[in-house]
Design a protein around this motif. Structure first.
Motif, PDB file in Angstrom:
ATOM      1  N   VAL A   1      54.399  26.881  31.007  1.00 55.29           N
ATOM      2  CA  VAL A   1      55.716  27.478  30.753  1.00 55.29           C
ATOM      3  C   VAL A   1      56.709  27.060  31.832  1.00 55.29           C
ATOM      4  O   VAL A   1      57.893  26.831  31.556  1.00 55.29           O
ATOM      5  CB  VAL A   1      55.609  29.015  30.663  1.00 55.29           C
ATOM      6  CG1 VAL A   1      56.990  29.633  30.451  1.00 55.29           C
ATOM      7  CG2 VAL A   1      54.677  29.408  29.514  1.00 55.29           C
ATOM      8  N   PHE A   2      56.258  26.942  33.066  1.00 57.72           N
ATOM      9  CA  PHE A   2      57.117  26.449  34.155  1.00 57.72           C
ATOM     10  C   PHE A   2      57.659  25.069  33.815  1.00 57.72           C
ATOM     11  O   PHE A   2      58.857  24.789  33.999  1.00 57.72           O
ATOM     12  CB  PHE A   2      56.334  26.402  35.466  1.00 57.72           C
ATOM     13  CG  PHE A   2      56.976  25.553  36.530  1.00 57.72           C
ATOM     14  CD1 PHE A   2      58.053  26.040  37.265  1.00 57.72           C
ATOM     15  CD2 PHE A   2      56.509  24.269  36.791  1.00 57.72           C
ATOM     16  CE1 PHE A   2      58.654  25.253  38.239  1.00 57.72           C
ATOM     17  CE2 PHE A   2      57.104  23.482  37.763  1.00 57.72           C
ATOM     18  CZ  PHE A   2      58.174  23.974  38.494  1.00 57.72           C
ATOM     19  N   LEU A   3      56.804  24.183  33.325  1.00 59.18           N
ATOM     20  CA  LEU A   3      57.234  22.831  32.985  1.00 59.18           C
ATOM     21  C   LEU A   3      58.229  22.841  31.823  1.00 59.18           C
ATOM     22  O   LEU A   3      59.171  22.043  31.799  1.00 59.18           O
ATOM     23  CB  LEU A   3      56.018  21.968  32.643  1.00 59.18           C
ATOM     24  CG  LEU A   3      55.048  21.707  33.807  1.00 59.18           C
ATOM     25  CD1 LEU A   3      53.823  20.929  33.334  1.00 59.18           C
ATOM     26  CD2 LEU A   3      55.750  20.962  34.931  1.00 59.18           C
ATOM     27  N   ALA A   4      58.019  23.746  30.873  1.00 54.85           N
ATOM     28  CA  ALA A   4      58.975  23.871  29.765  1.00 54.85           C
ATOM     29  C   ALA A   4      60.335  24.322  30.295  1.00 54.85           C
ATOM     30  O   ALA A   4      61.378  23.791  29.902  1.00 54.85           O
ATOM     31  CB  ALA A   4      58.446  24.872  28.741  1.00 54.85           C
ATOM     32  N   GLN A   5      60.324  25.301  31.200  1.00 52.02           N
ATOM     33  CA  GLN A   5      61.573  25.788  31.783  1.00 52.02           C
ATOM     34  C   GLN A   5      62.256  24.696  32.615  1.00 52.02           C
ATOM     35  O   GLN A   5      63.476  24.518  32.538  1.00 52.02           O
ATOM     36  CB  GLN A   5      61.291  27.010  32.667  1.00 52.02           C
ATOM     37  CG  GLN A   5      60.786  28.227  31.903  1.00 52.02           C
ATOM     38  CD  GLN A   5      60.301  29.329  32.815  1.00 52.02           C
ATOM     39  OE1 GLN A   5      60.182  29.150  34.016  1.00 52.02           O
ATOM     40  NE2 GLN A   5      59.993  30.489  32.237  1.00 52.02           N
ATOM     41  N   ALA A   6      61.454  23.959  33.389  1.00 50.33           N
ATOM     42  CA  ALA A   6      62.014  22.932  34.273  1.00 50.33           C
ATOM     43  C   ALA A   6      62.636  21.785  33.491  1.00 50.33           C
ATOM     44  O   ALA A   6      63.609  21.169  33.942  1.00 50.33           O
ATOM     45  CB  ALA A   6      60.930  22.401  35.206  1.00 50.33           C
TER      46      ALA A   6
END
Length: 437
Positions: A327-332
């Protein structure tokens, strides 16, 4: 390991000087490693072989330990129905708890949103950095996972050190010994003696644990800087908090309902937790956690099944990491994930989180596999967490260890195979045990 043996070992441990305790030596070694990495980063980074050598020395013993422990446990159980019942209960427990881990991580990362505002363009990332990991994802998935349980040859599983394959062979051998009945006693005696010999070797290798911890921590600090231990960004700090939250609000109540204190259990396995943190590998303490769970009153047959199986199916910390990182990578990368996408992510992770057992850097490989399976989040974005994966492993590996220790006691109690008086005595004393006993 008999109660009298454990009692004698406990007396020996309680009379030892404090500086002879493994956890004290590991802490001192970690402090020395931090100091070296901070004062001389170049030299600290060169200490990596010390940590790697210790991990390799333990890993070479994992396959024979699992084989001897599982075969002996099943053979002494002498009841195939009980073996199946324990396996079903364990797998059911593992699936429920890992699902809780995935949901908690998903809620947490959506609340604190560590990647929002980074605005990373995946096209600008160096995809070649993660290409070796992405190549391994072809073997990840439900069908390949099930097929991979069966080794190419009987000895091939031992040569490759694949935990699931060794476990599969051990279960078959255990069943075969049950069918042989009294004729199997000579073989069972040899397996028992072999197991004691391997644990004796483990006891020797563990003398090098402080040296391994020193090398691993010196490398981490030397390579990433002193700030890496306290704050390398919101993602790392937040992930550690999520691990603590999971341990407290999920494992804590489970322990209480099962009649023991989670804090006292953590104190009991503190040596192993510190080694996990320093080496970022829970495999390094698998032999000792097996011995400690038996010493704490869990029946040998239960420990022999639950711990090795849990190392593939009950990776709570790994599940927390996978959701947080994905999810962090999606947000980033400003990738939109609606509720349907996130539920789909959870469903995929229920499979992929168990599909890379035995692969080096399994958590990172599974992360790349999951992104490839979803087809939503750019696979190249995993390059963003490649540099800090080792630091996040210092949170996920001890979480995995604690989760499997709790699971062993819970399953043993569920099967009426737990000496509750022994468990209380050991946890109250908080003493280490002689793993060679």
């Amino acid at each position: 390991m008999t109660a009298s043996t454990v009692t004698a070992a406990t007396r020996r441990d309680s009379s030892r000087a404090w500086w002879k305790e493994l956890w004290v030596q590991v802490l001192i070694a970690m402090a020395a490693g931090i100091a070296l990495g901070a004062l001389n980063p170049e030299l600290g980074a060169k200490m990596q072989p010390l940590g790697d050598a210790f991990i390799k020395a333990i890993r070479m013993l994992i396959a024979p330990i699992i084989f001897c422990t599982v075969v002996s446990g099943i053979a002494h159980m002498a009841d195939m129905a009980k073996v199946g019942r324990v396996a079903i209960k364990a797998l059911l427990y593992f699936e429920v708890i890992t699902t809780f881990a995935l949901i908690i991580a998903l809620v947490a990362v959506n609340i604190w949103r560590p990647g929002v505002g980074m605005n990373i363009d995946p096209a600008t990332l160096n995809a070649s950095l993660v290409e070796p990991y992405v190549k391994q994802t072809a073997a990840v998935g439900l069908v390949p996972f099930l097929m991979n349980i069966i080794p190419q040859t009987f000895v091939g599983a031992f040569a490759e050190g694949n935990i699931l394959q060794v476990l599969f062979i051990a279960v078959l051998c255990g069943f075969a010994l049950i069918w042989l009945g009294e004729r199997a006693k000579p073989v069972t005696d040899v397996v028992d003696a072999g197991g004691k010999m391997i644990f004796g070797i483990v006891n020797i290798v563990m003398w090098a644990a402080p040296l391994g911890a020193f090398g691993a921590i010196a490398f981490t600090v030397g390579k990433f800087g002193i700030a890496s231990l306290s704050s390398l960004g919101q993602l790392i700090g937040g992930f550690y908090v999520v691990c603590i939250i999971f341990i407290v609000i999920v494992l804590g109540p489970i322990a209480a309902l099962s009649g023991f204190s989670l804090w006292k259990l953590i104190r009991y396995i503190k040596d192993e937790i510190l080694v996990c943190i320093a080496t970022t590998s829970s495999e390094t303490v698998l032999p000792r956690i097996i011995a400690k769970m038996e010493a704490a009153g869990c029946e040998q047959s239960i420990v022999g099944l639950v711990i090795p199986t849990g190392y593939s199916f009950n990776l709570d910390g790994t599940c927390l990491y996978l959701v947080t990182a994905a999810v962090f990578l999606a947000q980033a990368t400003n990738t939109h994930l609606d509720i349907e996408h996130q539920i789909g992510l959870i469903i995929i992770l229920l499979v992929t989180s168990k599909g890379a057992a035995g692969i080096a850097g399994a958590a990172f490989v599974v992360l790349a596999a999951t992104l490839a399976a979803t087809g939503t989040i750019p696979v190249a974005s995993v390059a963003l967490v490649l540099g800090i994966h080792r630091l996040m492993s210092q949170g996920l590996t001890p979480t995995n260890l604690i989760g499997n220790a709790v699971a062993t006691i819970v399953i043993a109690r569920w099967e009426n195979a737990l000496d509750t008086a022994r468990l209380k005595q050991v946890l109250e004393a908080g003493e280490a045990v002689d793993t060679a006993a």
